[in-house]
Motif scaffolding. Structure first.
Motif, short mmCIF file in Angstrom:
data_model
loop_
_atom_site.label_atom_id
_atom_site.label_comp_id
_atom_site.label_asym_id
_atom_site.label_seq_id
_atom_site.Cartn_x
_atom_site.Cartn_y
_atom_site.Cartn_z
N ALA A 21 50.45 17.49 92.08
CA ALA A 21 51.23 17.58 90.85
C ALA A 21 52.67 17.18 91.12
N ALA A 22 53.30 16.64 90.11
CA ALA A 22 54.72 16.35 90.19
C ALA A 22 55.43 17.48 89.47
N TYR A 23 56.23 18.18 90.17
CA TYR A 23 56.99 19.27 89.59
C TYR A 23 58.38 18.76 89.27
N ALA A 24 59.02 19.37 88.29
CA ALA A 24 60.35 18.93 87.88
C ALA A 24 61.30 18.85 89.07
N ILE A 25 61.17 19.76 90.03
CA ILE A 25 62.08 19.74 91.17
C ILE A 25 61.85 18.54 92.07
N ASP A 26 60.69 17.88 91.94
CA ASP A 26 60.38 16.71 92.76
C ASP A 26 60.88 15.40 92.15
N LEU A 27 61.38 15.46 90.93
CA LEU A 27 61.75 14.25 90.21
C LEU A 27 63.22 13.91 90.45
#
Length: 161
Positions: A21-27
């Motif tokens: 999953a792409a989490y907001a913190i990874d963006l």
């Protein structure tokens, strides 16, 4: 996207699974940079806007647009190509917000507010009643951000969802 592995110890049994999953913190900022209008102006969404957009989209739009498809018309999804070919193009924050306020047919010829949830038809679609302009911007951002995260899955249809 990062691979995260979780393990859960239940008695003597260990369950493990992998979540992609792409989490907001990874963006990063470049991923969160989205077109604001048709003049080429862009805006960098905050992590809070990303999270809020996902939540609002899932609560308000996903019943018909899960994964960027359109259940009522599988020929027109929320993928970048379909959005850009609409009239007017709906491939930026401003045009999507206008659509969410007062939707028109894909060719732009007539209002579809009576059959598509919108601010204009909030009396028919209760989930639209309490959405602010900021909420609409967050939803539009979610729609435009997903192709950067989910790639061909977003709007890819039933082969993915």
């Amino acid at each position: 996207m990062k691979n995260k592995v979780f393990a859960c110890l239940l008695g003597l049994t260990v369950l493990s699974y992998t979540v992609n999953a792409a989490y907001a913190i990874d963006l990063d900022d470049s991923t969160r940079t989205l077109p604001l209008d048709d003049s080429g102006t862009t805006v960098v969404f905050t992590l809070e806007q990303v999270k809020r957009g996902k939540k609002l989209f899932n609560n308000t739009c996903a019943i018909c647009h899960n994964g960027g498809i359109t259940k009522t018309n599988p020929n027109v999804g929320l993928d970048p190509e379909a959005l850009s070919l609409a009239s007017p193009p709906r491939d930026n924050i401003g045009s999507l917000v206008e659509y969410l306020k007062d939707p028109t047919s894909y060719d732009g010829a007539e209002s579809i507010a009576e059959i598509h949830p919108s601010i204009k038809s909030a009396d028919i679609f209760p989930k639209m009643r309490n959405l602010s302009d900021d909420d609409l911007v967050s939803i539009a951002g979610h729609i435009l951000l997903q192709p950067k995260i989910a790639a061909e899955k977003w709007g890819g249809g039933k082969i993915y969802y």
